[in-house]
Scaffold this motif. Structure first.
Motif, mmCIF file in Angstrom:
data_model
loop_
_atom_site.group_PDB
_atom_site.id
_atom_site.type_symbol
_atom_site.label_atom_id
_atom_site.label_comp_id
_atom_site.label_asym_id
_atom_site.label_seq_id
_atom_site.Cartn_x
_atom_site.Cartn_y
_atom_site.Cartn_z
ATOM 1 N N SER A 172 12.456 21.005 -20.081
ATOM 2 C CA SER A 172 13.237 19.795 -19.821
ATOM 3 C C SER A 172 14.737 20.062 -19.875
ATOM 4 N N LEU A 173 15.121 21.224 -20.386
ATOM 5 C CA LEU A 173 16.535 21.540 -20.588
ATOM 6 C C LEU A 173 17.046 22.566 -19.596
ATOM 7 N N GLN A 198 23.466 23.061 -19.145
ATOM 8 C CA GLN A 198 24.380 21.917 -19.235
ATOM 9 C C GLN A 198 23.808 20.817 -20.121
ATOM 10 N N ASN A 199 22.493 20.576 -20.009
ATOM 11 C CA ASN A 199 21.867 19.579 -20.877
ATOM 12 C C ASN A 199 22.088 19.936 -22.346
ATOM 13 N N TRP A 200 21.919 21.209 -22.684
ATOM 14 C CA TRP A 200 22.084 21.600 -24.078
ATOM 15 C C TRP A 200 23.509 21.344 -24.538
ATOM 16 N N ASP A 208 25.504 19.016 -23.534
ATOM 17 C CA ASP A 208 25.608 17.569 -23.747
ATOM 18 C C ASP A 208 24.920 17.145 -25.041
ATOM 19 N N SER A 224 10.289 16.233 -24.899
ATOM 20 C CA SER A 224 10.453 17.460 -24.127
ATOM 21 C C SER A 224 9.108 18.075 -23.796
#
Length: 147
Positions: free
Chosen positions: A75-76, A79-81, A83, A98
């Motif tokens: 799910s990651l 960039q998601n991490w 954020d 997740s």
């Protein structure tokens, strides 16, 4: 940001992360917990993994210590991490749904409660993972009591 920078692993080893003898994690007494638990640094690199997380992921502790959360969480992305890390620093904690990819390519639905910790000027996040199952009638993820 380079998730595969070996310098990060060396820094973690120098600071004592990932070692079972580390007093911080002994004080938290999470090493032998039934629930999968881990800690990651600001780059998403694993710094501590308990036995249950090794079982859930099917990776050895040493393998996970050489990986990042992005490597197993489908799910990651990087960039998601970033954020999520910024959100953790701001709010102190968050909860995520997740999908973790195991070593044998199984996908495991998980609910992750993650909190930001700063101790002795070192920042990291501790995560508590619950295996979840999809409830067919409501299409909602619910925690699995037994895996």
């Amino acid at each position: 940001m380079d998730f595969y920078d070996n310098g990060l692993l060396e820094i973690n080893l120098h600071l004592g992360y990932g070692l079972h003898e580390n007093c911080l994690f002994n004080n938290l007494n999470i090493g032998c917990a039934i629930q999968a638990e881990f800690c990651v640094n600001e780059y998403g690199q694993f710094t501590y993994i308990n036995d249950a997380m090794c079982c859930l992921s099917e990776y050895s502790r040493q393998e996970l210590l050489e990986m990042t959360l992005v490597d197993i969480d489908t799910s990651l992305v990087s960039q998601n991490w970033d954020d999520i890390w910024n959100l953790l620093k701001k709010n102190g904690s968050t909860k995520l749904l997740s999908h973790y990819q195991t070593k044998t390519n199984l996908t495991v639905n998980v609910s992750v409660s993650i909190c930001y910790v700063k101790q002795n000027l070192v920042e990291f996040a501790c995560a508590f993972v619950s295996h979840t199952i999809l409830h067919q009638s409501s299409k909602q993820l619910i925690p699995a009591l037994f895996v």
